[in-house]
Design a protein around this motif. Structure first.
Motif, PDB file in Angstrom:
ATOM      1  N   CYS A  75       0.975  -1.362  -0.311  1.00 62.51           N
ATOM      2  CA  CYS A  75      -0.428   0.086   0.455  1.00 62.51           C
ATOM      3  C   CYS A  75       0.926   1.438  -0.212  1.00 62.51           C
ATOM      4  O   CYS A  75       0.926   1.931  -0.589  1.00 62.51           O
ATOM      5  N   ALA A  76       1.996   1.017   0.699  1.00 66.44           N
ATOM      6  CA  ALA A  76       3.125   2.341   1.148  1.00 66.44           C
ATOM      7  C   ALA A  76       3.339   2.713  -0.640  1.00 66.44           C
ATOM      8  O   ALA A  76       3.892   3.843  -0.868  1.00 66.44           O
ATOM      9  N   SER A  77       4.218   1.806  -0.075  1.00 63.81           N
ATOM     10  CA  SER A  77       5.014   1.690  -2.118  1.00 63.81           C
ATOM     11  C   SER A  77       3.648   2.234  -2.821  1.00 63.81           C
ATOM     12  O   SER A  77       4.510   2.911  -3.799  1.00 63.81           O
ATOM     13  N   ALA A  78       2.843   1.920  -3.546  1.00 65.12           N
ATOM     14  CA  ALA A  78       1.900   2.563  -4.395  1.00 65.12           C
ATOM     15  C   ALA A  78       0.860   3.643  -3.629  1.00 65.12           C
ATOM     16  O   ALA A  78       0.616   3.852  -5.136  1.00 65.12           O
ATOM     17  N   GLY A  79       0.870   3.968  -2.859  1.00 62.90           N
ATOM     18  CA  GLY A  79       0.906   5.384  -2.255  1.00 62.90           C
ATOM     19  C   GLY A  79      -0.816   5.597  -2.178  1.00 62.90           C
ATOM     20  O   GLY A  79      -1.132   5.968  -3.098  1.00 62.90           O
ATOM     21  N   LEU A  80      -1.141   3.990  -1.656  1.00 63.65           N
ATOM     22  CA  LEU A  80      -2.585   3.795  -1.538  1.00 63.65           C
ATOM     23  C   LEU A  80      -3.012   4.567  -0.214  1.00 63.65           C
ATOM     24  O   LEU A  80      -3.225   3.827   0.521  1.00 63.65           O
ATOM     25  N   ALA A  81      -3.423   5.628  -0.445  1.00 61.53           N
ATOM     26  CA  ALA A  81      -4.692   5.772   0.415  1.00 61.53           C
ATOM     27  C   ALA A  81      -6.032   6.126   1.093  1.00 61.53           C
ATOM     28  O   ALA A  81      -6.036   6.654   2.371  1.00 61.53           O
ATOM     29  N   ASN A  82      -6.454   5.204   0.054  1.00 59.66           N
ATOM     30  CA  ASN A  82      -7.578   4.122   0.392  1.00 59.66           C
ATOM     31  C   ASN A  82      -7.509   3.018   0.801  1.00 59.66           C
ATOM     32  O   ASN A  82      -8.632   2.146   0.766  1.00 59.66           O
ATOM     33  N   VAL A  83      -6.822   2.796   1.687  1.00 63.48           N
ATOM     34  CA  VAL A  83      -6.932   0.915   1.901  1.00 63.48           C
ATOM     35  C   VAL A  83      -6.613   1.279   3.439  1.00 63.48           C
ATOM     36  O   VAL A  83      -5.416   2.276   3.846  1.00 63.48           O
ATOM     37  N   GLU A  84      -7.221   0.908   4.603  1.00 61.98           N
ATOM     38  CA  GLU A  84      -6.856   0.487   5.398  1.00 61.98           C
ATOM     39  C   GLU A  84      -6.608  -1.239   5.997  1.00 61.98           C
ATOM     40  O   GLU A  84      -7.377  -1.965   5.202  1.00 61.98           O
ATOM     41  N   CYS A  85      -5.371  -1.428   6.433  1.00 59.63           N
ATOM     42  CA  CYS A  85      -5.533  -3.054   6.943  1.00 59.63           C
ATOM     43  C   CYS A  85      -5.164  -3.603   8.162  1.00 59.63           C
ATOM     44  O   CYS A  85      -4.870  -2.887   9.240  1.00 59.63           O
ATOM     45  N   LEU A  86      -6.258  -4.012   8.624  1.00 57.95           N
ATOM     46  CA  LEU A  86      -5.894  -4.706   9.672  1.00 57.95           C
ATOM     47  C   LEU A  86      -5.518  -6.909   9.627  1.00 57.95           C
ATOM     48  O   LEU A  86      -6.173  -7.174   8.794  1.00 57.95           O
ATOM     49  N   VAL A  87      -5.393  -6.353  11.345  1.00 54.16           N
ATOM     50  CA  VAL A  87      -4.849  -8.472  11.566  1.00 54.16           C
ATOM     51  C   VAL A  87      -6.126  -8.821  11.493  1.00 54.16           C
ATOM     52  O   VAL A  87      -6.552  -7.861  13.230  1.00 54.16           O
ATOM     53  N   GLY A  88      -6.766  -9.625  12.125  1.00 51.50           N
ATOM     54  CA  GLY A  88      -8.010 -10.036  13.234  1.00 51.50           C
ATOM     55  C   GLY A  88      -9.368 -11.146  11.535  1.00 51.50           C
ATOM     56  O   GLY A  88      -8.660 -11.520  10.839  1.00 51.50           O
ATOM     57  N   LEU A  89      -9.972 -11.689  13.339  1.00 45.72           N
ATOM     58  CA  LEU A  89     -10.241 -13.047  12.604  1.00 45.72           C
ATOM     59  C   LEU A  89     -12.301 -12.311  11.935  1.00 45.72           C
ATOM     60  O   LEU A  89     -12.284 -11.255  11.790  1.00 45.72           O
ATOM     61  N   ILE A  90     -12.792 -13.111  11.118  1.00 47.70           N
ATOM     62  CA  ILE A  90     -13.611 -12.366  10.119  1.00 47.70           C
ATOM     63  C   ILE A  90     -14.573 -11.956  11.288  1.00 47.70           C
ATOM     64  O   ILE A  90     -14.973 -10.978  11.362  1.00 47.70           O
TER      65      ILE A  90
END
Length: 82
Positions: free
Chosen positions: A46-61
């Motif tokens: 995400c950072a490399s692509a410059g995407l500001a519209n993505v949130e990345c979460l660790v967790g169970l569905i």
């Protein structure tokens, strides 16, 4: 006006989420995966692509309690519960 939100359950390292986020910057994307290493890779991508519209979460569905307009779970299998 609030952005529409798409959640990718079982996102892995973002192979589905990141291209969609790049194509649709007007939509907020959330990737959820229980594998912390995969989510770290997704964050780096995400950072490399410059995407500001993505949130990345660790967790169970089944523990995700955020609001969303659309959910996909193309790569979620095996470890999810009913």
């Amino acid at each position: 006006l609030q952005k529409k939100k798409v959640v990718d359950f079982g996102c892995g390292s973002g192979n589905l989420t990141l291209p969609l986020a790049a194509l649709m910057p007007h939509i907020q994307f959330v990737g959820v995966d229980f594998n912390a290493k995969s989510v770290d890779i997704m964050k780096t991508r995400c950072a490399s692509a410059g995407l500001a519209n993505v949130e990345c979460l660790v967790g169970l569905i089944e523990e995700y309690d955020g609001a969303y307009d659309l959910a996909v779970a193309l790569h979620a299998c095996g470890n999810a519960t009913d």
